[in-house]
Design a protein around this motif. Structure first.
Motif, PDB file in Angstrom:
ATOM      1  N   LYS A   1       0.849  -1.189   0.000  1.00  0.00           N
ATOM      2  CA  LYS A   1       0.000   0.000   0.000  1.00  0.00           C
ATOM      3  C   LYS A   1       0.885   1.240   0.000  1.00  0.00           C
ATOM      4  O   LYS A   1       2.094   1.148   0.195  1.00  0.00           O
ATOM      5  CB  LYS A   1      -0.937   0.015   1.201  1.00  0.00           C
ATOM      6  CG  LYS A   1      -0.225   0.024   2.541  1.00  0.00           C
ATOM      7  CD  LYS A   1      -1.219  -0.023   3.681  1.00  0.00           C
ATOM      8  CE  LYS A   1      -0.483  -0.063   5.009  1.00  0.00           C
ATOM      9  NZ  LYS A   1      -1.415  -0.107   6.135  1.00  0.00           N
ATOM     10  N   HIS A   2       0.275   2.394  -0.231  1.00  0.00           N
ATOM     11  CA  HIS A   2       1.008   3.651  -0.186  1.00  0.00           C
ATOM     12  C   HIS A   2       1.181   4.069   1.270  1.00  0.00           C
ATOM     13  O   HIS A   2       0.196   4.168   2.007  1.00  0.00           O
ATOM     14  CB  HIS A   2       0.264   4.740  -0.961  1.00  0.00           C
ATOM     15  CG  HIS A   2       0.477   4.649  -2.421  1.00  0.00           C
ATOM     16  ND1 HIS A   2      -0.244   3.806  -3.232  1.00  0.00           N
ATOM     17  CD2 HIS A   2       1.356   5.283  -3.225  1.00  0.00           C
ATOM     18  CE1 HIS A   2       0.173   3.933  -4.468  1.00  0.00           C
ATOM     19  NE2 HIS A   2       1.148   4.827  -4.497  1.00  0.00           N
ATOM     20  N   THR A   3       2.421   4.295   1.656  1.00  0.00           N
ATOM     21  CA  THR A   3       2.727   4.706   3.023  1.00  0.00           C
ATOM     22  C   THR A   3       3.710   5.869   2.988  1.00  0.00           C
ATOM     23  O   THR A   3       4.319   6.155   1.956  1.00  0.00           O
ATOM     24  CB  THR A   3       3.355   3.550   3.831  1.00  0.00           C
ATOM     25  OG1 THR A   3       4.536   3.123   3.165  1.00  0.00           O
ATOM     26  CG2 THR A   3       2.391   2.396   3.991  1.00  0.00           C
ATOM     27  N   LEU A   4       3.863   6.499   4.117  1.00  0.00           N
ATOM     28  CA  LEU A   4       4.815   7.591   4.235  1.00  0.00           C
ATOM     29  C   LEU A   4       6.228   7.021   4.332  1.00  0.00           C
ATOM     30  O   LEU A   4       6.480   6.115   5.125  1.00  0.00           O
ATOM     31  CB  LEU A   4       4.496   8.429   5.474  1.00  0.00           C
ATOM     32  CG  LEU A   4       5.312   9.697   5.651  1.00  0.00           C
ATOM     33  CD1 LEU A   4       4.970  10.689   4.545  1.00  0.00           C
ATOM     34  CD2 LEU A   4       5.031  10.312   6.997  1.00  0.00           C
ATOM     35  N   HIS A   5       7.120   7.530   3.506  1.00  0.00           N
ATOM     36  CA  HIS A   5       8.525   7.129   3.534  1.00  0.00           C
ATOM     37  C   HIS A   5       9.348   8.328   3.974  1.00  0.00           C
ATOM     38  O   HIS A   5       9.180   9.422   3.447  1.00  0.00           O
ATOM     39  CB  HIS A   5       8.984   6.663   2.151  1.00  0.00           C
ATOM     40  CG  HIS A   5       8.510   5.295   1.799  1.00  0.00           C
ATOM     41  ND1 HIS A   5       7.193   5.007   1.564  1.00  0.00           N
ATOM     42  CD2 HIS A   5       9.192   4.140   1.655  1.00  0.00           C
ATOM     43  CE1 HIS A   5       7.084   3.728   1.277  1.00  0.00           C
ATOM     44  NE2 HIS A   5       8.282   3.175   1.327  1.00  0.00           N
ATOM     45  N   ARG A   6      10.226   8.109   4.932  1.00  0.00           N
ATOM     46  CA  ARG A   6      11.075   9.176   5.454  1.00  0.00           C
ATOM     47  C   ARG A   6      12.535   8.875   5.182  1.00  0.00           C
ATOM     48  O   ARG A   6      12.932   7.728   5.036  1.00  0.00           O
ATOM     49  CB  ARG A   6      10.879   9.317   6.960  1.00  0.00           C
ATOM     50  CG  ARG A   6       9.562   9.899   7.331  1.00  0.00           C
ATOM     51  CD  ARG A   6       9.528  10.303   8.791  1.00  0.00           C
ATOM     52  NE  ARG A   6       8.208  10.795   9.128  1.00  0.00           N
ATOM     53  CZ  ARG A   6       7.474  10.338  10.122  1.00  0.00           C
ATOM     54  NH1 ARG A   6       7.939   9.384  10.897  1.00  0.00           N
ATOM     55  NH2 ARG A   6       6.286  10.835  10.347  1.00  0.00           N
ATOM     56  N   GLU A   7      13.297   9.937   5.184  1.00  0.00           N
ATOM     57  CA  GLU A   7      14.742   9.820   4.991  1.00  0.00           C
ATOM     58  C   GLU A   7      15.357   9.070   6.168  1.00  0.00           C
ATOM     59  O   GLU A   7      15.070   9.358   7.327  1.00  0.00           O
ATOM     60  CB  GLU A   7      15.323  11.226   4.894  1.00  0.00           C
ATOM     61  CG  GLU A   7      16.795  11.273   4.673  1.00  0.00           C
ATOM     62  CD  GLU A   7      17.304  12.693   4.564  1.00  0.00           C
ATOM     63  OE1 GLU A   7      18.493  12.886   4.855  1.00  0.00           O
ATOM     64  OE2 GLU A   7      16.538  13.592   4.207  1.00  0.00           O
ATOM     65  N   LYS A   8      16.196   8.112   5.851  1.00  0.00           N
ATOM     66  CA  LYS A   8      16.900   7.338   6.874  1.00  0.00           C
ATOM     67  C   LYS A   8      17.966   8.216   7.515  1.00  0.00           C
ATOM     68  O   LYS A   8      18.551   9.069   6.862  1.00  0.00           O
ATOM     69  CB  LYS A   8      17.539   6.121   6.212  1.00  0.00           C
ATOM     70  CG  LYS A   8      18.311   5.240   7.121  1.00  0.00           C
ATOM     71  CD  LYS A   8      18.900   4.099   6.322  1.00  0.00           C
ATOM     72  CE  LYS A   8      20.097   3.534   7.014  1.00  0.00           C
ATOM     73  NZ  LYS A   8      20.748   2.512   6.211  1.00  0.00           N
ATOM     74  N   LYS A   9      18.228   8.011   8.789  1.00  0.00           N
ATOM     75  CA  LYS A   9      19.237   8.807   9.505  1.00  0.00           C
ATOM     76  C   LYS A   9      20.619   8.592   8.953  1.00  0.00           C
ATOM     77  O   LYS A   9      20.992   7.580   8.522  1.00  0.00           O
ATOM     78  CB  LYS A   9      19.251   8.444  10.981  1.00  0.00           C
ATOM     79  CG  LYS A   9      18.018   8.889  11.694  1.00  0.00           C
ATOM     80  CD  LYS A   9      18.117   8.561  13.160  1.00  0.00           C
ATOM     81  CE  LYS A   9      16.869   8.981  13.879  1.00  0.00           C
ATOM     82  NZ  LYS A   9      16.866   8.625  15.261  1.00  0.00           N
TER      83      LYS A   9
END
Length: 50
Positions: A42-50
């Motif tokens: 599904k479409h989910t929020l993806h964030r920048e990895k640390k």
């Protein structure tokens, strides 16, 4: 160089799905994008990895 590679991680399952680049001088904040996660299917929020 100002442009560096980074990895985008799904916020639901923590799987690293996408690799992209950004200019850290002009955009110092972390990237958050809605993308498709293959594990969650599904479409989910993806964030920048640390």
């Amino acid at each position: 160089m100002a442009r560096e590679g980074l990895t985008l991680r799904c916020t639901d399952c923590k799987m690293e799905n996408y690799i992209t680049k950004k200019n850290k001088k002009t955009k110092p904040e972390k990237i958050e994008v809605k993308k498709h996660c293959h594990k969650c299917n599904k479409h989910t929020l993806h964030r920048e990895k640390k």
